[in-house]
Motif scaffolding. Structure first.
Motif, PDB file in Angstrom:
ATOM      1  N   ASN A  71       0.834  -1.191   0.000  1.00 19.00           N
ATOM      2  CA  ASN A  71       0.000   0.000   0.000  1.00 19.00           C
ATOM      3  C   ASN A  71       0.882   1.259   0.000  1.00 19.00           C
ATOM      4  OD1 ASN A  71      -2.143   2.033   1.145  1.00 19.00           O
ATOM      5  ND2 ASN A  71      -3.310   0.198   0.635  1.00 19.00           N
ATOM      6  N   GLY A  72       0.615   2.221   0.870  1.00 12.06           N
ATOM      7  CA  GLY A  72       1.381   3.462   0.885  1.00 12.06           C
ATOM      8  C   GLY A  72       2.712   3.383   1.594  1.00 12.06           C
ATOM      9  N   GLY A  73       3.060   2.185   2.104  1.00 15.95           N
ATOM     10  CA  GLY A  73       4.400   1.981   2.634  1.00 15.95           C
ATOM     11  C   GLY A  73       4.576   2.125   4.135  1.00 15.95           C
ATOM     12  N   PHE A  74       3.496   2.162   4.896  1.00 19.38           N
ATOM     13  CA  PHE A  74       3.606   2.363   6.346  1.00 19.38           C
ATOM     14  C   PHE A  74       4.527   1.340   6.985  1.00 19.38           C
ATOM     15  CE2 PHE A  74       2.358   1.373  10.683  1.00 19.38           C
ATOM     16  CZ  PHE A  74       2.255   2.612  11.280  1.00 19.38           C
ATOM     17  N   TYR A  75       4.285   0.051   6.729  1.00 25.19           N
ATOM     18  CA  TYR A  75       5.077  -0.986   7.397  1.00 25.19           C
ATOM     19  C   TYR A  75       6.487  -1.079   6.816  1.00 25.19           C
ATOM     20  CZ  TYR A  75       0.712  -2.301   9.597  1.00 25.19           C
ATOM     21  OH  TYR A  75      -0.447  -2.272  10.326  1.00 25.19           O
ATOM     22  N   SER A  76       6.634  -0.840   5.535  1.00 30.97           N
ATOM     23  CA  SER A  76       7.980  -0.816   4.944  1.00 30.97           C
ATOM     24  C   SER A  76       8.830   0.258   5.601  1.00 30.97           C
ATOM     25  CB  SER A  76       7.885  -0.550   3.438  1.00 30.97           C
ATOM     26  OG  SER A  76       7.232  -1.596   2.763  1.00 30.97           O
ATOM     27  N   LEU A  77       8.267   1.438   5.781  1.00 33.63           N
ATOM     28  CA  LEU A  77       8.991   2.536   6.414  1.00 33.63           C
ATOM     29  C   LEU A  77       9.337   2.209   7.862  1.00 33.63           C
ATOM     30  CD1 LEU A  77       6.856   5.421   4.918  1.00 33.63           C
ATOM     31  CD2 LEU A  77       9.307   5.105   4.513  1.00 33.63           C
ATOM     32  N   GLU A  78       8.394   1.571   8.567  1.00 33.09           N
ATOM     33  CA  GLU A  78       8.645   1.214   9.963  1.00 33.09           C
ATOM     34  C   GLU A  78       9.770   0.202  10.080  1.00 33.09           C
ATOM     35  OE1 GLU A  78       8.619   0.927  14.012  1.00 33.09           O
ATOM     36  OE2 GLU A  78       7.593   2.437  12.786  1.00 33.09           O
ATOM     37  N   MET A  79       9.809  -0.772   9.206  1.00 33.05           N
ATOM     38  CA  MET A  79      10.878  -1.774   9.271  1.00 33.05           C
ATOM     39  C   MET A  79      12.233  -1.162   8.930  1.00 33.05           C
ATOM     40  SD  MET A  79       9.148  -4.267  10.365  1.00 33.05           S
ATOM     41  CE  MET A  79       7.781  -3.217  10.933  1.00 33.05           C
ATOM     42  N   LYS A  80      12.235  -0.183   8.038  1.00 34.71           N
ATOM     43  CA  LYS A  80      13.483   0.510   7.725  1.00 34.71           C
ATOM     44  C   LYS A  80      13.950   1.331   8.922  1.00 34.71           C
ATOM     45  CE  LYS A  80      16.662   1.149   4.651  1.00 34.71           C
ATOM     46  NZ  LYS A  80      17.449   0.021   4.126  1.00 34.71           N
ATOM     47  N   ARG A  81      13.022   1.938   9.632  1.00 27.57           N
ATOM     48  CA  ARG A  81      13.380   2.683  10.852  1.00 27.57           C
ATOM     49  C   ARG A  81      13.965   1.768  11.908  1.00 27.57           C
ATOM     50  NH1 ARG A  81       8.880   6.103   9.484  1.00 27.57           N
ATOM     51  NH2 ARG A  81       7.392   4.675  10.440  1.00 27.57           N
ATOM     52  N   ARG A  82      13.586   0.493  11.865  1.00 26.85           N
ATOM     53  CA  ARG A  82      14.129  -0.468  12.829  1.00 26.85           C
ATOM     54  C   ARG A  82      15.478  -1.034  12.392  1.00 26.85           C
ATOM     55  NH1 ARG A  82       9.321  -3.502  16.066  1.00 26.85           N
ATOM     56  NH2 ARG A  82       7.886  -1.732  16.147  1.00 26.85           N
ATOM     57  N   GLY A  83      16.003  -0.499  11.323  1.00 25.64           N
ATOM     58  CA  GLY A  83      17.365  -0.847  10.933  1.00 25.64           C
ATOM     59  C   GLY A  83      17.509  -1.918   9.886  1.00 25.64           C
ATOM     60  N   ALA A  84      16.407  -2.360   9.271  1.00 20.75           N
ATOM     61  CA  ALA A  84      16.504  -3.415   8.252  1.00 20.75           C
ATOM     62  C   ALA A  84      17.462  -2.991   7.146  1.00 20.75           C
ATOM     63  CB  ALA A  84      15.132  -3.716   7.665  1.00 20.75           C
ATOM     64  N   ALA A  85      18.309  -3.927   6.743  1.00 20.11           N
ATOM     65  CA  ALA A  85      19.298  -3.618   5.709  1.00 20.11           C
ATOM     66  C   ALA A  85      18.649  -3.490   4.337  1.00 20.11           C
ATOM     67  CB  ALA A  85      20.363  -4.713   5.681  1.00 20.11           C
ATOM     68  N   ARG A  86      17.642  -4.290   4.091  1.00 20.59           N
ATOM     69  CA  ARG A  86      16.972  -4.276   2.780  1.00 20.59           C
ATOM     70  C   ARG A  86      15.480  -4.463   2.990  1.00 20.59           C
ATOM     71  NH1 ARG A  86      16.736  -5.258  -2.630  1.00 20.59           N
ATOM     72  NH2 ARG A  86      15.789  -7.179  -3.421  1.00 20.59           N
ATOM     73  N   VAL A  87      14.700  -3.565   2.415  1.00 23.85           N
ATOM     74  CA  VAL A  87      13.242  -3.659   2.481  1.00 23.85           C
ATOM     75  C   VAL A  87      12.709  -3.569   1.059  1.00 23.85           C
ATOM     76  CG1 VAL A  87      11.105  -2.653   3.349  1.00 23.85           C
ATOM     77  CG2 VAL A  87      13.170  -2.585   4.766  1.00 23.85           C
TER      78      VAL A  87
END
Length: 271
Positions: A71-87
């Motif tokens: 969708n608009g990326g809410f969870y993707s952005l949250e996982m990136k904020r948690r330090g994920a190397a690749r989303v």
């Protein structure tokens, strides 16, 4: 132009860009501006995420994440904020993908968004430490196949899953087998059931199958996902486990092999 005036101009420009990309289903906060401040579900999905955010590892440093139906990326952005190397976020709606790309650009987040259906996740050619599959199952005509494909091709470890549920919230103990002529608990409220929507539900023609709680949990187990926690009413955190091939063949019957890369063009046509 003083700095205060410059800030006002920038905010006005950002507001115009957000409105041009609308309507938004995810209410994101981009430089302090909400993308869907009048959402019919409230501050969504933040209001839902509050119920299970602590179930996901707070530190995803070095981990890979696939967000299916981003969708608009809410969870993707949250996982990136948690330090994920690749989303990687995938969706079939180009408008949602434009929103997600824009949100990631505003927030300076390095996230890859691709137009790809769940049926073709094998085309990604990799497995991810965390797969997010939320708010998608009931929009699919073939929901169990989707779970099988995810398990087979992209789920290395954790699955964060959510589905709308209707019917009984009960679960009952099910025997591994029932004789053809013996009574079976098919009509008990806690037996796994999927409600088929022939036309539409909640004014949405993409709502096809709506499971009860017992059915969600049975489908996850059947596809090879062991439920580790149930932090919110419709949300499960699962761990991928090997699946024994049954006598009638593998669960994941389509595709038999990873397909060619299928990034759909903006018009949705497959060429």
């Amino acid at each position: 132009m003083n700095s205060l005036s410059q800030t006002a101009v920038e905010e006005h420009t950002l507001q115009q860009q957000i409105e041009a990309l609308g309507p938004w289903f995810h209410n994101l906060r981009l430089a302090g501006i909400q993308t869907a401040p009048h959402h019919f579900l409230g501050d969504y999905p933040e209001i839902k995420f509050a119920g299970f955010r602590d179930a996901i590892p707070s530190d995803l440093t070095g981990k890979t994440v696939l967000d299916i139906g981003c969708n608009g990326g809410f969870y993707s952005l949250e996982m990136k904020r948690r330090g994920a190397a690749r989303v990687v976020g995938i969706d079939t709606d180009e408008r949602y993908l434009r929103q997600a790309r824009f949100a990631a650009e505003v927030q300076g987040a390095d996230i890859e968004f691709r137009r790809l259906p769940v049926w073709d996740v094998a085309a990604l050619g990799e497995k991810f430490d965390l797969v997010i599959f939320m708010g998608v199952l009931y929009h699919l005509r073939h929901p169990l196949l989707a779970l099988d494909l995810i398990h087979e091709h992209v789920a290395k470890d954790l699955l964060l899953f959510q589905s709308m549920q209707r019917g009984s919230r009960d679960t009952i103990s099910i025997e591994p087998d029932y004789d053809f002529n013996a009574p079976a608990p098919f009509d008990q409220p806690g037996y796994p059931k999927m409600h088929f929507v022939e036309d539409r539900y909640s004014h949405d023609e993409t709502n096809w199958w709506i499971p009860n709680r017992a059915c969600v949990e049975a489908m996850l187990r059947s596809s090879g996902f062991e439920i580790e926690s149930h932090p919110e009413d419709e949300v499960y955190l699962c761990r991928s486990k090997p699946v024994k091939t049954p006598p009638d063949g593998p669960h994941c019957v389509y595709p038999a092999q990873a397909p060619r890369s299928l990034e759909l063009p903006p018009d949705g046509a497959v060429r």
